[in-house]
Design an enzyme around this catalytic site. Structure first.
Site, PDB file in Angstrom:
ATOM      1  N   CYS A  45       0.852  -1.180   0.000  1.00  0.00           N
ATOM      2  CA  CYS A  45       0.000   0.000   0.000  1.00  0.00           C
ATOM      3  C   CYS A  45       0.894   1.238   0.000  1.00  0.00           C
ATOM      4  O   CYS A  45       1.935   1.253   0.646  1.00  0.00           O
ATOM      5  CB  CYS A  45      -0.929   0.087   1.194  1.00  0.00           C
ATOM      6  SG  CYS A  45      -2.124  -1.239   1.270  1.00  0.00           S
TER       7      CYS A  45
ATOM      8  N   ARG B  31       3.855  -0.224  -4.822  1.00  0.00           N
ATOM      9  CA  ARG B  31       3.612  -0.801  -3.489  1.00  0.00           C
ATOM     10  C   ARG B  31       2.282  -1.551  -3.394  1.00  0.00           C
ATOM     11  O   ARG B  31       1.948  -2.128  -2.364  1.00  0.00           O
ATOM     12  CB  ARG B  31       3.611   0.319  -2.438  1.00  0.00           C
ATOM     13  CG  ARG B  31       4.917   1.065  -2.352  1.00  0.00           C
ATOM     14  CD  ARG B  31       4.812   2.168  -1.351  1.00  0.00           C
ATOM     15  NE  ARG B  31       4.707   1.653  -0.009  1.00  0.00           N
ATOM     16  CZ  ARG B  31       5.739   1.410   0.790  1.00  0.00           C
ATOM     17  NH1 ARG B  31       6.958   1.620   0.372  1.00  0.00           N
ATOM     18  NH2 ARG B  31       5.545   0.964   2.009  1.00  0.00           N
TER      19      ARG B  31
ATOM     20  N   TRP C 120      -2.960  -2.595  -1.684  1.00  0.00           N
ATOM     21  CA  TRP C 120      -2.695  -4.027  -1.863  1.00  0.00           C
ATOM     22  C   TRP C 120      -3.576  -4.702  -0.826  1.00  0.00           C
ATOM     23  O   TRP C 120      -3.339  -4.562   0.371  1.00  0.00           O
ATOM     24  CB  TRP C 120      -1.216  -4.324  -1.628  1.00  0.00           C
ATOM     25  CG  TRP C 120      -0.831  -5.722  -1.979  1.00  0.00           C
ATOM     26  CD1 TRP C 120      -0.474  -6.198  -3.209  1.00  0.00           C
ATOM     27  CD2 TRP C 120      -0.767  -6.846  -1.090  1.00  0.00           C
ATOM     28  NE1 TRP C 120      -0.205  -7.541  -3.141  1.00  0.00           N
ATOM     29  CE2 TRP C 120      -0.371  -7.964  -1.855  1.00  0.00           C
ATOM     30  CE3 TRP C 120      -1.000  -7.024   0.266  1.00  0.00           C
ATOM     31  CZ2 TRP C 120      -0.203  -9.232  -1.312  1.00  0.00           C
ATOM     32  CZ3 TRP C 120      -0.840  -8.294   0.816  1.00  0.00           C
ATOM     33  CH2 TRP C 120      -0.440  -9.375   0.026  1.00  0.00           C
TER      34      TRP C 120
ATOM     35  N   ASN D  95      -1.657   2.037   5.975  1.00  0.00           N
ATOM     36  CA  ASN D  95      -0.846   0.957   5.417  1.00  0.00           C
ATOM     37  C   ASN D  95      -0.479   0.042   6.574  1.00  0.00           C
ATOM     38  O   ASN D  95       0.047   0.507   7.569  1.00  0.00           O
ATOM     39  CB  ASN D  95       0.410   1.585   4.782  1.00  0.00           C
ATOM     40  CG  ASN D  95       1.430   0.562   4.360  1.00  0.00           C
ATOM     41  OD1 ASN D  95       1.117  -0.599   4.164  1.00  0.00           O
ATOM     42  ND2 ASN D  95       2.667   1.001   4.223  1.00  0.00           N
ATOM     43  N   GLY D  96      -0.790  -1.248   6.453  1.00  0.00           N
ATOM     44  CA  GLY D  96      -0.481  -2.173   7.544  1.00  0.00           C
ATOM     45  C   GLY D  96      -1.713  -2.978   7.910  1.00  0.00           C
ATOM     46  O   GLY D  96      -2.706  -2.996   7.177  1.00  0.00           O
TER      47      GLY D  96
ATOM     48  N   GLU E 231      16.365 -18.556  -8.378  1.00  0.00           N
ATOM     49  CA  GLU E 231      16.075 -17.149  -8.658  1.00  0.00           C
ATOM     50  C   GLU E 231      15.552 -16.980 -10.098  1.00  0.00           C
ATOM     51  O   GLU E 231      14.627 -16.203 -10.344  1.00  0.00           O
ATOM     52  CB  GLU E 231      17.344 -16.303  -8.401  1.00  0.00           C
ATOM     53  CG  GLU E 231      17.258 -14.825  -8.745  1.00  0.00           C
ATOM     54  CD  GLU E 231      16.175 -14.043  -7.995  1.00  0.00           C
ATOM     55  OE1 GLU E 231      15.556 -14.579  -7.061  1.00  0.00           O
ATOM     56  OE2 GLU E 231      15.937 -12.885  -8.383  1.00  0.00           O
TER      57      GLU E 231
ATOM     58  N   LYS F 227      11.932 -15.413 -11.026  1.00  0.00           N
ATOM     59  CA  LYS F 227      11.734 -14.290 -11.962  1.00  0.00           C
ATOM     60  C   LYS F 227      10.678 -14.661 -12.986  1.00  0.00           C
ATOM     61  O   LYS F 227       9.793 -13.877 -13.287  1.00  0.00           O
ATOM     62  CB  LYS F 227      13.043 -13.956 -12.708  1.00  0.00           C
ATOM     63  CG  LYS F 227      14.135 -13.285 -11.937  1.00  0.00           C
ATOM     64  CD  LYS F 227      13.857 -11.842 -11.548  1.00  0.00           C
ATOM     65  CE  LYS F 227      13.100 -11.702 -10.291  1.00  0.00           C
ATOM     66  NZ  LYS F 227      13.753 -11.765  -9.017  1.00  0.00           N
TER      67      LYS F 227
ATOM     68  N   GLU G 226       7.013 -14.967 -11.452  1.00  0.00           N
ATOM     69  CA  GLU G 226       6.342 -13.762 -10.969  1.00  0.00           C
ATOM     70  C   GLU G 226       5.943 -12.789 -12.068  1.00  0.00           C
ATOM     71  O   GLU G 226       4.965 -12.073 -11.916  1.00  0.00           O
ATOM     72  CB  GLU G 226       7.128 -13.067  -9.835  1.00  0.00           C
ATOM     73  CG  GLU G 226       8.414 -12.392 -10.206  1.00  0.00           C
ATOM     74  CD  GLU G 226       9.067 -11.710  -8.990  1.00  0.00           C
ATOM     75  OE1 GLU G 226      10.290 -11.597  -9.000  1.00  0.00           O
ATOM     76  OE2 GLU G 226       8.363 -11.273  -8.071  1.00  0.00           O
TER      77      GLU G 226
ATOM     78  N   HIS H  92      15.691 -38.191  -7.905  1.00  0.00           N
ATOM     79  CA  HIS H  92      14.964 -38.570  -6.693  1.00  0.00           C
ATOM     80  C   HIS H  92      13.480 -38.216  -6.781  1.00  0.00           C
ATOM     81  O   HIS H  92      12.807 -38.136  -5.757  1.00  0.00           O
ATOM     82  CB  HIS H  92      15.608 -37.909  -5.469  1.00  0.00           C
ATOM     83  CG  HIS H  92      17.027 -38.341  -5.265  1.00  0.00           C
ATOM     84  ND1 HIS H  92      17.353 -39.598  -4.812  1.00  0.00           N
ATOM     85  CD2 HIS H  92      18.194 -37.709  -5.509  1.00  0.00           C
ATOM     86  CE1 HIS H  92      18.675 -39.711  -4.761  1.00  0.00           C
ATOM     87  NE2 HIS H  92      19.207 -38.582  -5.193  1.00  0.00           N
TER      88      HIS H  92
ATOM     89  N   LYS I 282       5.882  -4.413  -4.386  1.00  0.00           N
ATOM     90  CA  LYS I 282       7.339  -4.365  -4.273  1.00  0.00           C
ATOM     91  C   LYS I 282       7.832  -4.648  -2.864  1.00  0.00           C
ATOM     92  O   LYS I 282       8.731  -5.448  -2.668  1.00  0.00           O
ATOM     93  CB  LYS I 282       7.826  -2.992  -4.733  1.00  0.00           C
ATOM     94  CG  LYS I 282       9.335  -2.796  -4.668  1.00  0.00           C
ATOM     95  CD  LYS I 282      10.030  -3.545  -5.770  1.00  0.00           C
ATOM     96  CE  LYS I 282      11.523  -3.439  -5.701  1.00  0.00           C
ATOM     97  NZ  LYS I 282      12.155  -4.538  -6.457  1.00  0.00           N
TER      98      LYS I 282
HETATM   99  C1  AGP Z   1      11.432 -10.951  -6.081  1.00  0.00           C
HETATM  100  O1  AGP Z   1      11.556 -10.525  -7.373  1.00  0.00           O
HETATM  101  C2  AGP Z   1      10.571 -10.218  -5.200  1.00  0.00           C
HETATM  102  N1  AGP Z   1       9.878  -9.172  -5.646  1.00  0.00           N
HETATM  103  C3  AGP Z   1      10.480 -10.640  -3.752  1.00  0.00           C
HETATM  104  O2  AGP Z   1      10.696 -12.007  -3.668  1.00  0.00           O
HETATM  105  C4  AGP Z   1      11.437  -9.908  -2.793  1.00  0.00           C
HETATM  106  O3  AGP Z   1      12.747 -10.277  -3.072  1.00  0.00           O
HETATM  107  C5  AGP Z   1      11.049 -10.244  -1.352  1.00  0.00           C
HETATM  108  O4  AGP Z   1       9.752  -9.799  -1.099  1.00  0.00           O
HETATM  109  C6  AGP Z   1      12.001  -9.635  -0.344  1.00  0.00           C
HETATM  110  O5  AGP Z   1      12.049  -8.258  -0.442  1.00  0.00           O
HETATM  111  P1  AGP Z   1      13.196  -7.411   0.233  1.00  0.00           P
HETATM  112  O6  AGP Z   1      14.460  -7.781  -0.438  1.00  0.00           O
HETATM  113  O7  AGP Z   1      12.804  -5.985   0.009  1.00  0.00           O
HETATM  114  O8  AGP Z   1      13.207  -7.785   1.684  1.00  0.00           O
END
Ligand code: AGP
Length: 608
Positions: free
Chosen positions: A2, A27, A75, A99-100, A483, A487, A490, A506, A603
């Site tokens: 948010c 956000r 969000w 926010n929260g 990773e 990517k 997401e 396995h 984010k």
């Molecule tokens: C990955 O592309 C992400 N957007 C997400 O996994 C992110 O790395 C994770 O939420 C942790 O965020 P931070 O590094 O700001 O703590």
């Protein structure tokens, strides 16, 4: 999660609010809304589902004049995505953006309903608005006094900004758990969840601390700490250039951020290598002596991409700095009873420094007697930096795309420097110097692999219509495979899984057929022969293989070689993620996805 933006201005406020909230869209982008007190002292509230552009479209037809207002991009946590659940929430004269999450909101809701309040939404925020209204009417106090008293009744994480329509001369902001930064203007002031939203308005900022309440007027700002003492918080001047947060020639922030990696890494390395070939982080100050050097174990905690960076570094800490290291997902770490290792030191990693799971893990760790803690973070004023004993900045620059890219490669750069520093301390000078020497070449190597974008584009064309993709790696390339898979899922919504290549037989081998492409990271290293065996296992089961390597392979039907430039083994993980970032990017582009704002994500994840 948010975004909050609010202002009290000399100029008409509408464009400022819209521009501010648009910049915070990363956000959360489920819905957005704003409220302004207009010249006739009416509250004008506009809300809609979807992106901020929807809100802009709605507003275009209206002519609203005012000088105080709040805006919010959501969000969803409490309550589905709907107009009714979109902020601002209102209780008569009280207008709130938040926010929260308020954990005791259902108790509050029942209490307030008994007092006659009608709830129009399912949100916890509406309970805040009604609570403030109830308390104000009970005690006939000013809104600032009411907030000071009522927040004691709120359990959870929040940052909020409130307007009292009966006295629209100030914004009242409260911070507990989620960030808020004040931007100082000339006879006008602003407040937002992140300074990104304020950079085109001012360079002068005040970060609120945990428990602070700020009363923001046009010409005056008063801040009270959690004990209700009036205090002065430090003003900082930002050196971030507004230009740096624009997309420029790129179609998406993610693309820009992938291409910025050589420059970000150069910045991360800058002035940190001493003349005697040792590493020095100027910000790394410990209250006592640097206990990290004396640790017998390192415990790393992080989420998502930052967790993957920590996983790579585990190989480095153990192999080069000879120190045992464990890595755990933050939300798991803080939800179990921990048996702490002897002389263990805690390292958290985070781009934003506001990730709720990582913050709670840090807070939880403080019960267990770690030697100390350090955070590796991209955001200097963040909660993790403030609450940790010490910190190292990754200096990636502002990252806006939800999918982390440059923050990952700069985290790895810092981690490798840290490994070299500890190796030096342990008299492992040869390896320490080798690391430092190799790190100097890294930005240039990333530039070389970025030139392979056309090659990756072609592979992306072949993979864009797939439903499932597997990623395999061995050793420190295993977290890189993870990773790469993260990517891809997401931003393209293709189901992608990563496995340690040795684990294939396995179980996951059962998945192999001609419909599930397998991406294999196979650089020249001591594990190459083993990876070649895995390739044969997949090939003989009619799997379709894409090998990312600097080596030659026999290319047969169903085996594709993505030939990459030479890379030194020490820095190979940092190098190999780049083509995988590009691959995910081009696949998502081919599929027409909103790359910077993938569905359901935000984010910085400020809720647990
Ligand atoms: C990955 O592309 C992400 N957007 C997400 O996994 C992110 O790395 C994770 O939420 C942790 O965020 P931070 O590094 O700001 O703590």
């Amino acid at each position: 999660m948010c975004g909050i933006f609010a202002a009290i201005t000399q100029r008409n406020i509408m464009n400022i609010l819209i521009d501010g909230i648009k910049k915070l869209e990363y956000r959360g982008y489920d819905s957005s809304g704003l409220a302004i007190i207009d010249h006739d002292n009416n509250m004008v509230r506009i809300r809609c589902i979807g992106k901020v552009d929807e809100l802009i479209r709605k507003i275009q037809k209206k002519k609203i004049l005012g000088h105080i207002g709040v805006a919010h991009t959501r969000w969803a946590t409490h309550g589905k995505i709907s107009k009714a659940n979109t902020h601002p929430h209102v209780s008569k004269n009280i207008i709130v953006v938040h926010n929260g999450t308020i954990e005791n909101y259902s108790v509050l809701r029942i209490f307030l309903q008994k007092k006659g309040y009608i709830f129009y939404s399912d949100t916890d925020t509406e309970a805040i608005a009604h609570l403030l209204h109830w308390e104000q009417n009970k005690k006939k106090e000013s809104i600032e006094q009411v907030i000071q008293n009522s927040i004691k009744q709120l359990y959870g994480n929040y940052s909020m900004v409130v307007i009292d329509k009966n006295n629209p001369t100030r914004l009242i902001a409260a911070r507990s758990g989620s960030p808020l930064v004040i931007g100082l203007g000339i006879e006008e002031n602003f407040i937002a969840s992140d300074q990104i939203a304020l950079l085109n308005l001012t360079k002068r900022f005040i970060y609120l601390e945990e428990g602070d309440i700020a009363i923001i007027k046009k010409k005056e700002i008063n801040i009270f700490n959690k004990k209700n003492f009036k205090i002065k918080r430090k003003e900082t001047i930002s050196n971030i250039k507004y230009k740096s947060i624009k997309k420029g020639k790129y179609s998406y922030y993610m693309e820009k951020e992938i291409y910025e990696q050589p420059a970000s890494i150069r910045n991360t390395l800058k002035n940190r290598v001493q003349k005697n070939n040792t590493i020095y982080f100027s910000e790394l100050q410990f209250k006592k002596k640097n206990l990290l050097y004396y640790a017998e174990h390192i415990q790393m905690v992080a989420c998502g991409t930052s967790y993957h960076a920590a996983m790579v570094s585990r190989y480095w800490f153990e192999a080069f700095a000879k120190i045992p290291c464990d890595v755990e997902i933050a939300s798991e770490f803080s939800s179990r009873k921990i048996a702490i290792r002897k002389k263990s030191f805690l390292i958290t990693l985070s781009q934003s420094g506001e990730t709720a799971d990582t913050l709670s893990a840090l807070r939880y760790s403080k019960k267990f007697g770690y030697l100390g803690n350090l955070t590796i973070c991209n955001m200097e004023g963040s909660s993790l930096v403030k609450e940790s004993d010490s910190y190292i900045l990754t200096r990636a620059g502002i990252e806006i795309g939800v999918a982390s890219t440059k923050s990952f490669t700069t985290q790895l750069t810092v981690l490798l420097m840290l490994v070299a520093q500890i190796a030096h301390f342990k008299k492992e000078n040869k390896i320490a110097e080798k690391i430092i020497e190799t790190l100097h070449i890294l930005p240039q190597r990333i530039e070389e692999v970025l030139k392979k974008n056309e090659l990756i584009k072609n592979i992306a064309k072949k993979l864009s219509n797939k439903k499932n993709i597997l990623f395999l790696g061995r050793g420190e390339q295993y977290p890189i495979a993870m990773e790469g898979a993260l990517k891809l899922k997401e931003i393209s919504y293709i189901h992608a899984e990563a496995y340690a290549a040795g684990e294939l037989k396995h179980g996951p081998l059962a998945l192999i057929d001609k419909n599930i492409p397998v991406i294999i990271i196979a650089p020249k290293n001591s594990l190459l022969e083993k990876i070649k065996k895995n390739i044969k296992e997949i090939y003989s089961r009619e799997g379709v293989i894409y090998i990312f390597s600097d080596q030659e392979f026999n290319v047969e039907k169903n085996i594709h070689l993505v030939k990459l430039p030479y890379i030194e083994e020490l820095i190979a993980p940092i190098f190999y993620i780049v083509p995988l970032q590009l691959l995910a990017y081009y696949i998502a582009l081919n599929k027409g996805k909103n790359i910077d704002q993938p569905r359901h994500l935000a984010k910085s994840v400020t809720v647990e």
